[in-house]
Design a protein around this motif. Structure first.
Motif, mmCIF file in Angstrom:
data_model
loop_
_atom_site.group_PDB
_atom_site.id
_atom_site.type_symbol
_atom_site.label_atom_id
_atom_site.label_comp_id
_atom_site.label_asym_id
_atom_site.label_seq_id
_atom_site.Cartn_x
_atom_site.Cartn_y
_atom_site.Cartn_z
ATOM 1 N N SER A 103 -31.393 -1.657 -1.054
ATOM 2 C CA SER A 103 -31.191 -2.005 -2.461
ATOM 3 C C SER A 103 -32.533 -2.098 -3.194
ATOM 4 O O SER A 103 -32.623 -1.748 -4.370
ATOM 5 C CB SER A 103 -30.362 -3.286 -2.606
ATOM 6 O OG SER A 103 -31.062 -4.379 -2.083
ATOM 7 N N LYS A 149 -33.541 0.152 -6.467
ATOM 8 C CA LYS A 149 -34.073 -0.428 -7.707
ATOM 9 C C LYS A 149 -35.231 0.410 -8.227
ATOM 10 O O LYS A 149 -35.351 0.644 -9.425
ATOM 11 C CB LYS A 149 -34.583 -1.845 -7.441
ATOM 12 C CG LYS A 149 -33.582 -2.927 -7.726
ATOM 13 C CD LYS A 149 -34.299 -4.271 -7.682
ATOM 14 C CE LYS A 149 -33.518 -5.240 -6.821
ATOM 15 N NZ LYS A 149 -34.249 -6.498 -6.621
ATOM 16 N N PRO A 161 -32.924 4.880 -8.554
ATOM 17 C CA PRO A 161 -31.472 4.888 -8.344
ATOM 18 C C PRO A 161 -30.929 6.162 -7.700
ATOM 19 O O PRO A 161 -29.819 6.148 -7.164
ATOM 20 C CB PRO A 161 -30.914 4.731 -9.762
ATOM 21 C CG PRO A 161 -32.010 4.073 -10.535
ATOM 22 C CD PRO A 161 -33.288 4.590 -9.948
ATOM 23 N N CYS A 169 -30.784 0.526 -18.420
ATOM 24 C CA CYS A 169 -29.848 -0.020 -17.437
ATOM 25 C C CYS A 169 -28.859 1.065 -17.011
ATOM 26 O O CYS A 169 -28.296 1.765 -17.850
ATOM 27 C CB CYS A 169 -29.101 -1.197 -18.052
ATOM 28 S SG CYS A 169 -27.780 -1.816 -17.000
ATOM 29 N N THR A 170 -28.638 1.183 -15.686
ATOM 30 C CA THR A 170 -27.707 2.202 -15.207
ATOM 31 C C THR A 170 -26.244 1.766 -15.391
ATOM 32 O O THR A 170 -25.338 2.568 -15.239
ATOM 33 C CB THR A 170 -27.942 2.522 -13.713
ATOM 34 O OG1 THR A 170 -27.870 1.310 -12.967
ATOM 35 C CG2 THR A 170 -29.298 3.164 -13.484
ATOM 36 N N SER A 171 -26.019 0.478 -15.702
ATOM 37 C CA SER A 171 -24.644 0.010 -15.907
ATOM 38 C C SER A 171 -24.239 0.024 -17.378
ATOM 39 O O SER A 171 -23.231 0.616 -17.749
ATOM 40 C CB SER A 171 -24.462 -1.414 -15.379
ATOM 41 O OG SER A 171 -24.393 -1.413 -13.986
ATOM 42 N N CYS A 172 -25.047 -0.649 -18.230
ATOM 43 C CA CYS A 172 -24.615 -0.811 -19.624
ATOM 44 C C CYS A 172 -25.481 -0.026 -20.617
ATOM 45 O O CYS A 172 -25.277 -0.126 -21.822
ATOM 46 C CB CYS A 172 -24.590 -2.294 -20.000
ATOM 47 S SG CYS A 172 -26.234 -2.989 -20.268
ATOM 48 N N SER A 173 -26.479 0.716 -20.087
ATOM 49 C CA SER A 173 -27.337 1.564 -20.929
ATOM 50 C C SER A 173 -28.257 0.810 -21.886
ATOM 51 O O SER A 173 -28.920 1.416 -22.720
ATOM 52 C CB SER A 173 -26.516 2.577 -21.743
ATOM 53 O OG SER A 173 -25.715 3.324 -20.891
ATOM 54 N N GLN A 175 -34.538 -6.927 -13.917
ATOM 55 C CA GLN A 175 -33.133 -6.579 -14.076
ATOM 56 C C GLN A 175 -32.807 -6.399 -15.546
ATOM 57 O O GLN A 175 -33.625 -6.717 -16.412
ATOM 58 C CB GLN A 175 -32.243 -7.663 -13.468
ATOM 59 C CG GLN A 175 -32.487 -9.041 -14.019
ATOM 60 C CD GLN A 175 -31.775 -10.103 -13.184
ATOM 61 O OE1 GLN A 175 -32.396 -10.884 -12.510
ATOM 62 N NE2 GLN A 175 -30.453 -10.096 -13.259
ATOM 63 N N CYS A 176 -31.615 -5.906 -15.824
ATOM 64 C CA CYS A 176 -31.176 -5.700 -17.200
ATOM 65 C C CYS A 176 -31.010 -7.055 -17.886
ATOM 66 O O CYS A 176 -30.379 -7.962 -17.340
ATOM 67 C CB CYS A 176 -29.857 -4.937 -17.202
ATOM 68 S SG CYS A 176 -29.109 -4.827 -18.838
ATOM 69 N N CYS A 225 -26.889 -7.303 -18.823
ATOM 70 C CA CYS A 225 -25.807 -7.474 -17.847
ATOM 71 C C CYS A 225 -26.299 -7.879 -16.463
ATOM 72 O O CYS A 225 -25.499 -8.107 -15.563
ATOM 73 C CB CYS A 225 -24.961 -6.204 -17.757
ATOM 74 S SG CYS A 225 -25.771 -4.878 -16.851
ATOM 75 N N GLU A 235 -27.864 -6.068 -14.247
ATOM 76 C CA GLU A 235 -27.965 -4.954 -13.291
ATOM 77 C C GLU A 235 -29.416 -4.782 -12.814
ATOM 78 O O GLU A 235 -30.355 -4.933 -13.604
ATOM 79 C CB GLU A 235 -27.469 -3.668 -13.983
ATOM 80 C CG GLU A 235 -27.722 -2.364 -13.239
ATOM 81 C CD GLU A 235 -26.964 -2.260 -11.931
ATOM 82 O OE1 GLU A 235 -25.727 -2.316 -11.960
ATOM 83 O OE2 GLU A 235 -27.621 -2.129 -10.877
#
Ligand SMILES: Nc1nc2c(ncn2[C@@H]2O[C@H](COP(=O)(O)OP(=O)(O)O)[C@@H](O)[C@H]2O)c(=O)[nH]1
Ligand SMILES: [Mg+2]
Ligand SMILES: [Zn+2]
Ligand SMILES: [Zn+2]
Ligand SMILES: [Zn+2]
Ligand SMILES: [Zn+2]
Lengths: 271, 115
Positions: free
Chosen positions: A229, A233, A236, B74-78, B90-91, B94, B96
């Motif tokens: 993980s 990070k 990806p 962010c790869t989840s919420c952009s 991290q984001c 969210c 991420e």
């Protein structure tokens, strides 16, 4: 840059293409310095806007190398790790497993000795040793020299898979493209799982992450999930594999990954 | 370590720029060092000092270093975070951990002042 073409130095900036040693390639040299002459030359100082990348010369050479590898239909892989992570051992085992299926060549980068090249030569594939004279990384010009030297080794013609073992160093090689198709970063279990967090550039520019010496997992605190993980990070889209050269665990996936790369490259060449 | 070889390349480029512009001394050099370009600013400065001390053309040359911003997505919420400082963990939206990056991976010679 290349011995036979006579172009003076990477900073002497001219676009040219040329033939030598049976192949042609172009060197993109930038001449982007602005000539701002709408001011008086009597003024003592002069300001020039340049905006050139210090990586431009190396990147242009790397592109020329990649074009060359594409032309001969070979996959080039750049192996990056700290000293002792198991790069040469991995190559020895990989060569034994694949050398009846495909033609393999190796460029070894080391600060001083040619011990790694001797180990590879003993496995019966063409190899050249580049000694960097203490430098901490290979660059595209050294790589260029390397494959021209390999061309003189018996068994290199028609090579399918070219391994470039970079100088043992997890930092500096990340900054210098060699013209490789994939960059593979290795971390061995005794080194610990925090390397991706500490060297984001190296992991960020790699395509593949190999966790080596997994036979030592029982003896070290190396949570695989954490290492994975952390690496994701930093990058990806990283492909991650684990293996042990000692036990052979995980080797099949590694060999299939290599076969796939070679098959895809052949397909591209035929197309 | 590799900062030294990059500074060497830079000095070669500066010398030919000076020659083309009939200048004999480089007064000021402005560099843009991306936070993700794999170059340690301190090491670059150190290499610059060492090499510039060896040639009259670089006597008292001022080195200006600019750090450009990097965009982390962010790869989840952009959600995007733009900073020239440390990579965010991290984001901020969210939480991420997987962030992609854009920019900040080059080392540019921006501007040269000479006389
Ligand atoms: N236990 C264990 N040791 C390994 C493995 N692969 C390599 N080694 C050892 O690690 C040391 C360094 O390996 P080497 O291939 O020379 O590393 P390099 O510097 O990255 O080329 C050698 O003593 C190898 O025998 C492995 O899978 N398991
Ligand atoms: Mg080795
Ligand atoms: Zn060539
Ligand atoms: Zn040339
Ligand atoms: Zn270095
Ligand atoms: Zn988010």
């Amino acid at each position: 840059m290349c011995d036979s073409c006579g172009c003076p130095s990477p900073s002497d900036n001219h676009d040219h293409s040329h033939d030598h040693d049976g192949h042609s390639h172009s060197h993109a040299h930038n001449h982007e310095h602005g000539h701002d002459h709408n001011h008086s030359h009597d003024t003592a100082t002069k300001t020039v806007d340049v905006r050139t990348s210090l990586f431009a010369a190396n990147n242009a050479m790397a592109q020329a190398n990649r074009d060359h590898f594409d032309q001969i239909g070979a996959v080039a892989l750049n192996l990056i790790s700290s000293p002792g992570s198991g790069k040469t051992t991995l190559l020895e085992h990989t060569i034994m497993a694949l050398k009846d299926e495909m033609k393999i060549g190796v460029i070894e980068g080391d600060p001083e000795t040619d011990r790694d090249a001797q180990r590879i030569r003993a496995k019966g594939v063409p190899v050249v040793q580049l000694t960097t004279g203490g430098a901490c990384h290979l660059d595209a010009a050294m790589t260029h020299k390397g494959f021209h030297l390999l061309e003189k080794e018996p068994g290199y013609a028609g090579v399918d898979l070219l391994f470039i073992e970079n100088v043992g160093n997890l930092v500096c090689p990340a900054t210098f493209a060699l013209g490789e198709h994939e960059r593979i970063v290795l971390v061995s279990v005794p080194e610990g799982p925090d390397k991706p967090a500490k060297y984001p550039k190296t992991f960020g520019t790699a395509q593949t992450f190999l966790i080596t010496k997994t036979d030592l997992l029982p003896y070290f605190d190396f949570p695989l999930e954490e290492a994975r993980s952390e690496a994701l990070k930093a990058n990806p889209s990283l492909k991650i594999m684990e293996l042990s050269a000692t036990t052979g665990a995980g080797f099949d996936a590694w060999l299939d990954y290599l076969r796939d790369l070679v098959r895809t490259k052949k397909g591209e060449k035929a197309a | 370590m590799h900062e030294m070889s990059l500074v060497q390349g830079l000095f070669e480029q500066l010398k030919s720029l000076a020659a083309e512009n009939n200048a004999t001394r480089i007064v000021k050099v402005t560099m843009e060092i991306g936070p993700l370009c794999g170059v340690v600013v301190d090491s670059f400065q150190f290499g610059f000092e060492i090499l510039s001390a060896q040639e009259p053309m670089f006597k008292e040359t001022e080195l200006v270093i600019e750090v450009p911003e990097v965009t982390y997505t962010c790869t989840s919420c952009s959600q995007e975070q733009v900073t020239a400082g440390e990579r965010p963990d991290q984001c901020g939206n969210c939480g991420e951990f997987l962030l992609t990056t854009r920019g900040g991976d080059d080392l540019l010679l921006k501007q040269v002042e000479m006389e």
